[in-house]
Design a protein around this motif. Structure first.
Motif, short mmCIF file in Angstrom:
data_model
loop_
_atom_site.label_atom_id
_atom_site.label_comp_id
_atom_site.label_asym_id
_atom_site.label_seq_id
_atom_site.Cartn_x
_atom_site.Cartn_y
_atom_site.Cartn_z
N SER A 136 -10.32 77.55 29.37
CA SER A 136 -11.53 78.07 30.03
C SER A 136 -12.44 78.81 29.06
CB SER A 136 -11.13 79.01 31.18
OG SER A 136 -10.47 78.30 32.21
N ASN A 137 -11.86 79.31 27.98
CA ASN A 137 -12.65 79.97 26.94
C ASN A 137 -12.99 79.03 25.79
OD1 ASN A 137 -12.99 83.07 27.41
ND2 ASN A 137 -10.91 82.61 28.14
N ASP A 138 -12.86 77.72 26.05
CA ASP A 138 -13.20 76.68 25.07
C ASP A 138 -12.39 76.83 23.78
OD1 ASP A 138 -14.49 74.38 24.20
OD2 ASP A 138 -16.15 75.49 23.28
N MET A 139 -11.11 77.15 23.97
CA MET A 139 -10.19 77.27 22.84
C MET A 139 -9.28 76.04 22.81
SD MET A 139 -10.56 80.47 21.47
CE MET A 139 -9.12 81.47 21.10
N TYR A 140 -8.95 75.59 21.62
CA TYR A 140 -7.91 74.57 21.47
C TYR A 140 -6.56 75.26 21.53
CZ TYR A 140 -11.72 71.48 20.38
OH TYR A 140 -12.88 70.75 20.48
#
Length: 404
Positions: A136-140
């Motif tokens: 959701s925080n655009d983290m891999y």
């Protein structure tokens, strides 16, 4: 540490493919395992939506990663080793600090039934919740089976091969099914630091990785195309280049990465007391040796060795199309030092972190800093997870400067 099955074999510099029949044999052997029930109970048709990037393309998107260490991997429960539960606020802070990837070391065995290998639904749901925070925080995200009591890591032997493969299959069928809906932001990692010292043990480890690949792929959906990470022997760089002469077969091409770890040199990164065979290193690198405490200057493992290790990985794997994850690295902060010695040590440590990141980026290796939480002396921690603040600004800034 691919129906055309691909593996990596270093033979006069060539990357070759293994036969599909080898993969089929491994699948048949796993299917015959009587130890645990099958957990691939709801396979789905392959779903390529949100999964278009190759491993190389994903590697280009991962800037720098951070480990949620000593938390979901903690034996006794998520908070058993002193860290608070992972929250969305923590993940958001890590993202805002400059990281765009998180490695989640994770325990599963303690949450499973010893007789059936059934993982508790509550734990699968908790892990899914943490993965969702990251995505959701655009983290891999790299999610693994960590040390987990050593059931895999300490048993890369022919005698344990069948029983470990059976558990590896059971666990990954459940993990993969539970997390199948996530897109390519989520990567799965087979193990952590498998204890391997020779070619025989390496062949056993390869079977564990093959089981992992086959189990994940068998669940279908987006898992049919998910990028997978396999660990080298002991995740040691030299051992990995020397012993990992092929990778597991995979039914889809260009979806595999290799993982190593590096706490180099040991006396600087991890050693916490002087021994009869040698002393700790407090001061590392050109221009950072002490004139007043020369007994604790680094005597090996400095810039030339770091250069050698990451060039070695580039030529062995990256240049052949297999990105390499440096899943753990770092150096403890020796706050028992005082005065000028402490200042020189901290400056030296900052230089070391920057240098490692720089060499990783130069050679196509993906650095994931090990952070076990800001829990006192001899700590790696750069964040205080109790207040969601930066605890060690000097180390954080140094890691980020290594990217430039």
């Amino acid at each position: 540490m691919i129906a055309a099955a691909v593996s990596c074999k270093k033979n006069n510099g060539e990357v070759t493919t293994s036969s599909a029949s080898q993969q089929q044999t491994a699948v048949e052997q796993l299917s015959a395992s009587p130890l645990y029930p099958g957990y691939n109970t709801s396979p789905q048709p392959p779903d390529a939506s949100g999964m278009s990037s190759t491993a190389q393309q994903l590697a280009a998107k991962i800037r720098i990663g951070w480990n949620i260490g000593n938390t979901l991997d903690a034996i006794g429960g998520e908070t058993a080793w002193g860290n608070p539960k992972v929250t969305n606020d923590l993940v958001r802070m890590v993202k805002q600090a400059g990281f765009n990837a998180i490695r989640i070391p994770c325990s599963w065995n303690q949450y499973s039934d010893a007789k059936t290998a059934k993982i508790q639904d509550a734990w699968l749901n908790r892990v899914k919740e943490v993965v969702q925070y990251c995505v959701s925080n655009d983290m891999y995200v790299i999610l693994n089976v960590h040390w987990d009591g050593g059931w895999l890591e300490n048993n890369c032997t022919p005698e344990k091969k069948d029983s470990v493969n059976a558990k590896q299959k059971a666990f990954w069928e459940q993990i993969a099914t539970s997390l199948r809906g996530f897109d390519e932001h989520l990567l799965f990692a087979s193990a952590n630091e498998p204890n391997v010292g020779d070619a025989t043990q390496m062949n056993v480890l390869l079977s564990y990785h093959q089981t992992f690949v086959d189990a994940v792929r068998s669940t279908g959906g987006r898992n049919a195309y998910r990028t997978l990470v396999v660990q080298g022997p002991s995740t040691d760089i030299d051992k990995t280049v020397q012993l990992m002469t092929k990778l597991p077969a995979d039914r889809v091409p260009n979806k595999m990465m290799v993982e190593v770890h590096a706490y180099t040199p040991y006396q600087f990164a991890l050693m916490t007391k002087d021994e009869t065979w040698g002393k700790q290193f407090f001061y590392w690198g050109m221009g950072y040796h002490s004139t007043t405490d020369p007994d604790h200057n680094a005597t090996w493992g400095e810039e030339a060795e770091i250069d050698r290790l990451y060039k070695f990985l580039k030529s062995a794997f990256v240049d052949k199309g297999f990105p390499v994850v440096l899943g753990e690295f770092g150096a403890i902060r020796r706050t028992a030092l005082t005065g000028d010695n402490l200042r020189l040590h901290l400056a030296s440590r900052a230089y070391h972190l920057k240098y490692v990141v720089k060499q990783c980026k130069t050679n196509g290796v993906l650095p994931f800093y090990w952070d076990e939480g800001a829990l006192g002396n001899n700590s790696f921690g750069i964040f205080d997870r109790r207040s969601n603040t930066v605890f060690d600004r000097q180390a954080l800034d140094s890691l980020l400067r290594g990217l430039n």
